[in-house]
Scaffold this motif. Structure first.
Motif, PDB file in Angstrom:
ATOM      1  N   PHE A  83       7.989  -7.332   5.211  1.00 26.00           N
ATOM      2  CA  PHE A  83       6.965  -6.315   5.039  1.00 26.00           C
ATOM      3  C   PHE A  83       7.341  -4.982   5.694  1.00 26.00           C
ATOM      4  O   PHE A  83       6.471  -4.117   5.847  1.00 26.00           O
ATOM      5  CB  PHE A  83       5.629  -6.812   5.587  1.00 26.00           C
ATOM      6  N   LEU A  84       8.617  -4.807   6.047  1.00 20.14           N
ATOM      7  CA  LEU A  84       9.049  -3.512   6.575  1.00 20.14           C
ATOM      8  C   LEU A  84       8.847  -2.398   5.554  1.00 20.14           C
ATOM      9  O   LEU A  84       8.492  -1.266   5.895  1.00 20.14           O
ATOM     10  CB  LEU A  84      10.519  -3.568   6.991  1.00 20.14           C
ATOM     11  N   LYS A  85       9.070  -2.714   4.277  1.00 23.03           N
ATOM     12  CA  LYS A  85       8.925  -1.689   3.234  1.00 23.03           C
ATOM     13  C   LYS A  85       7.483  -1.213   3.114  1.00 23.03           C
ATOM     14  O   LYS A  85       7.242  -0.095   2.645  1.00 23.03           O
ATOM     15  CB  LYS A  85       9.410  -2.220   1.891  1.00 23.03           C
ATOM     16  N   SER A  86       6.529  -2.048   3.545  1.00 27.11           N
ATOM     17  CA  SER A  86       5.122  -1.672   3.439  1.00 27.11           C
ATOM     18  C   SER A  86       4.782  -0.475   4.318  1.00 27.11           C
ATOM     19  O   SER A  86       3.836   0.258   4.029  1.00 27.11           O
ATOM     20  CB  SER A  86       4.228  -2.860   3.811  1.00 27.11           C
ATOM     21  N   ILE A  87       5.540  -0.272   5.412  1.00 27.37           N
ATOM     22  CA  ILE A  87       5.273   0.865   6.301  1.00 27.37           C
ATOM     23  C   ILE A  87       6.368   1.929   6.185  1.00 27.37           C
ATOM     24  O   ILE A  87       6.502   2.784   7.051  1.00 27.37           O
ATOM     25  CB  ILE A  87       5.116   0.419   7.760  1.00 27.37           C
ATOM     26  N   ASN A 119       5.781   8.083   6.499  1.00 24.93           N
ATOM     27  CA  ASN A 119       6.578   7.550   7.599  1.00 24.93           C
ATOM     28  C   ASN A 119       7.345   8.715   8.228  1.00 24.93           C
ATOM     29  O   ASN A 119       8.107   9.407   7.539  1.00 24.93           O
ATOM     30  CB  ASN A 119       7.541   6.480   7.078  1.00 24.93           C
ATOM     31  N   THR A 120       7.154   8.949   9.514  1.00 28.20           N
ATOM     32  CA  THR A 120       7.721  10.124  10.164  1.00 28.20           C
ATOM     33  C   THR A 120       9.248  10.076  10.254  1.00 28.20           C
ATOM     34  O   THR A 120       9.887  11.119  10.396  1.00 28.20           O
ATOM     35  CB  THR A 120       7.139  10.288  11.579  1.00 28.20           C
ATOM     36  N   LEU A 121       9.833   8.878  10.149  1.00 25.81           N
ATOM     37  CA  LEU A 121      11.285   8.751  10.242  1.00 25.81           C
ATOM     38  C   LEU A 121      11.948   8.791   8.875  1.00 25.81           C
ATOM     39  O   LEU A 121      12.895   9.546   8.660  1.00 25.81           O
ATOM     40  CB  LEU A 121      11.653   7.449  10.962  1.00 25.81           C
ATOM     41  N   THR A 122      11.449   8.000   7.930  1.00 37.09           N
ATOM     42  CA  THR A 122      12.087   7.899   6.606  1.00 37.09           C
ATOM     43  C   THR A 122      11.483   8.850   5.581  1.00 37.09           C
ATOM     44  O   THR A 122      12.063   9.046   4.507  1.00 37.09           O
ATOM     45  CB  THR A 122      11.964   6.474   6.065  1.00 37.09           C
ATOM     46  N   LYS A 123      10.306   9.422   5.879  1.00 32.43           N
ATOM     47  CA  LYS A 123       9.581  10.329   4.980  1.00 32.43           C
ATOM     48  C   LYS A 123       9.081   9.632   3.713  1.00 32.43           C
ATOM     49  O   LYS A 123       8.719  10.306   2.738  1.00 32.43           O
ATOM     50  CB  LYS A 123      10.452  11.542   4.597  1.00 32.43           C
ATOM     51  N   GLU A 124       9.061   8.311   3.696  1.00 34.19           N
ATOM     52  CA  GLU A 124       8.516   7.595   2.541  1.00 34.19           C
ATOM     53  C   GLU A 124       6.990   7.718   2.529  1.00 34.19           C
ATOM     54  O   GLU A 124       6.344   7.718   3.574  1.00 34.19           O
ATOM     55  CB  GLU A 124       8.936   6.128   2.571  1.00 34.19           C
ATOM     56  N   LYS A 125       6.431   7.813   1.322  1.00 33.98           N
ATOM     57  CA  LYS A 125       4.988   7.986   1.147  1.00 33.98           C
ATOM     58  C   LYS A 125       4.299   6.620   1.064  1.00 33.98           C
ATOM     59  O   LYS A 125       4.781   5.711   0.392  1.00 33.98           O
ATOM     60  CB  LYS A 125       4.691   8.780  -0.125  1.00 33.98           C
ATOM     61  N   LEU A 126       3.160   6.517   1.740  1.00 38.10           N
ATOM     62  CA  LEU A 126       2.411   5.266   1.786  1.00 38.10           C
ATOM     63  C   LEU A 126       0.945   5.532   1.473  1.00 38.10           C
ATOM     64  O   LEU A 126       0.467   6.655   1.610  1.00 38.10           O
ATOM     65  CB  LEU A 126       2.517   4.624   3.177  1.00 38.10           C
ATOM     66  N   GLN A 177       4.015   3.582  -1.682  1.00 38.98           N
ATOM     67  CA  GLN A 177       3.601   4.130  -2.967  1.00 38.98           C
ATOM     68  C   GLN A 177       4.472   3.634  -4.111  1.00 38.98           C
ATOM     69  O   GLN A 177       3.995   3.474  -5.235  1.00 38.98           O
ATOM     70  CB  GLN A 177       3.595   5.664  -2.922  1.00 38.98           C
ATOM     71  N   THR A 178       5.744   3.352  -3.825  1.00 39.45           N
ATOM     72  CA  THR A 178       6.637   2.867  -4.881  1.00 39.45           C
ATOM     73  C   THR A 178       6.320   1.427  -5.286  1.00 39.45           C
ATOM     74  O   THR A 178       6.765   0.976  -6.346  1.00 39.45           O
ATOM     75  CB  THR A 178       8.105   2.950  -4.430  1.00 39.45           C
ATOM     76  N   ASP A 179       5.573   0.693  -4.457  1.00 42.16           N
ATOM     77  CA  ASP A 179       5.219  -0.699  -4.752  1.00 42.16           C
ATOM     78  C   ASP A 179       3.832  -0.839  -5.347  1.00 42.16           C
ATOM     79  O   ASP A 179       3.380  -1.966  -5.592  1.00 42.16           O
ATOM     80  CB  ASP A 179       5.302  -1.548  -3.475  1.00 42.16           C
ATOM     81  N   LEU A 180       3.154   0.294  -5.578  1.00 43.34           N
ATOM     82  CA  LEU A 180       1.802   0.255  -6.123  1.00 43.34           C
ATOM     83  C   LEU A 180       1.816   0.767  -7.551  1.00 43.34           C
ATOM     84  O   LEU A 180       2.225   1.899  -7.823  1.00 43.34           O
ATOM     85  CB  LEU A 180       0.858   1.107  -5.266  1.00 43.34           C
ATOM     86  N   LEU A 181       1.356  -0.065  -8.467  1.00 42.24           N
ATOM     87  CA  LEU A 181       1.272   0.310  -9.878  1.00 42.24           C
ATOM     88  C   LEU A 181      -0.107   0.875 -10.155  1.00 42.24           C
ATOM     89  O   LEU A 181      -1.115   0.175 -10.018  1.00 42.24           O
ATOM     90  CB  LEU A 181       1.529  -0.912 -10.770  1.00 42.24           C
TER      91      LEU A 181
END
Length: 293
Positions: free
Chosen positions: A4-8, A241-248, A266-270
């Protein structure tokens, strides 16, 4: 690697050395440090580092006699908001490591709720005797999701919504009474289940199941704290995410009258979330015990 690391927002961490670097960063520069002592006298510690609003990495381990911290394991977390349940929670230790699970007989969802306990150090620092003898606690639930989709809401009038709320309250009272051994309540629930089965059997011939079932909460797979859910979105907001800049997305859900927050990449939500729409997905449930004086 924790699934579940990708979730954050850590979906691109694939190699062990990258995970080790993340753990080391948390150990060297934590935002919070909590220390406790177990029954054998070992000094346990949890080091937490935030990587966004309400999300982060926690590393648990123990200090040696020389004062060195030895990490045992880590996990991603989402800090929930609000009070999800006021039911009594029993805490059980996992067999393989110094982590704990909360177990709650929540009548709203119809199954025993099991969640991964976040504030273990606070629990260990409390008087175990007072906790087990009924110290008043509430629970804030949160969850991480690896994948999910957005569904349209079921159209209901205000009148129908009020009827559903009344029926739900009555059913919860019956379940609570049945749990205490009330035979009339057990019989009423049995007859209600038969009527529900008959209604579904008729409607499923010409309706999709997700127009009949507005919400559900079911155990998923072999992990006791993972669930397949369908719940209404009460509120939501996006974070980074402040480190990777991925949107959640952080979604505040009402699932079988149980309210909690879910974090998903966001990439895992359809689909596009909106208030009133529904979220369907698989979650890893976490929880924080709130002790009251």
């Amino acid at each position: 690697m924790h699934s579940f690391l990708k979730s954050i927002g850590f979906s691109k961490l694939k190699k062990k050395k990258e995970i080790d670097a993340l753990i080391q960063e948390t150990i060297e520069r934590p935002d919070r440090k909590m220390i406790s002592e177990d029954a054998e006298g070992n000094i346990l510690a949890e080091l937490c580092k935030d990587y966004g609003e309400f999300i982060g990495i926690a590393v648990r381990g123990e200090y040696t006699e020389e004062g060195l911290f030895e990490a045992e394991y880590f996990y991603p977390y989402l800090q929930g908001t609000g009070i999800s349940t006021v039911e009594r929670v029993d805490v059980e230790k996992h067999a393989e490591k110094d982590s704990y699970a909360g177990v709650c007989d929540e009548v709203k969802i119809g199954v025993t709720l099991i969640f991964y306990l976040q504030n273990v150090m606070e629990y260990l620092n409390k008087d175990r005797t007072s906790v087990m003898s009924g110290m008043r606690t509430t629970t804030t639930l949160s969850a991480l999701s690896g994948f999910g989709k957005i569904l349209l809401p079921i159209q209901k009038s205000d009148y129908n919504s009020e009827i559903d709320e009344t029926l739900s309250r009555d059913r919860n009272c019956l379940i609570a009474a049945a749990r205490d051994g009330d035979e009339e309540a057990i019989e009423s629930l049995t007859l209600e289940d038969i009527d529900t089965y008959s209604m579904i059997s008729r409607r499923i011939l010409y309706e999709d199941v997700l127009t009949i079932v507005s919400s559900y909460f079911m155990p998923y797979g072999i992990e006791s704290d993972q669930y397949s859910i369908l719940g209404e979105i009460i509120d939501y907001h996006s974070i980074e995410n402040t480190l990777t800049k991925e949107k959640l997305y952080i979604l505040n859900l009402n699932c079988n009258d149980l309210v909690f927050d879910v974090c998903i990449n966001q990439t895992d939500l359809l689909g596009e979330p909106a208030i009133g729409r529904r979220f369907k997905g698989v979650i890893w449930m976490q929880g924080n015990l709130n002790y009251e004086d």
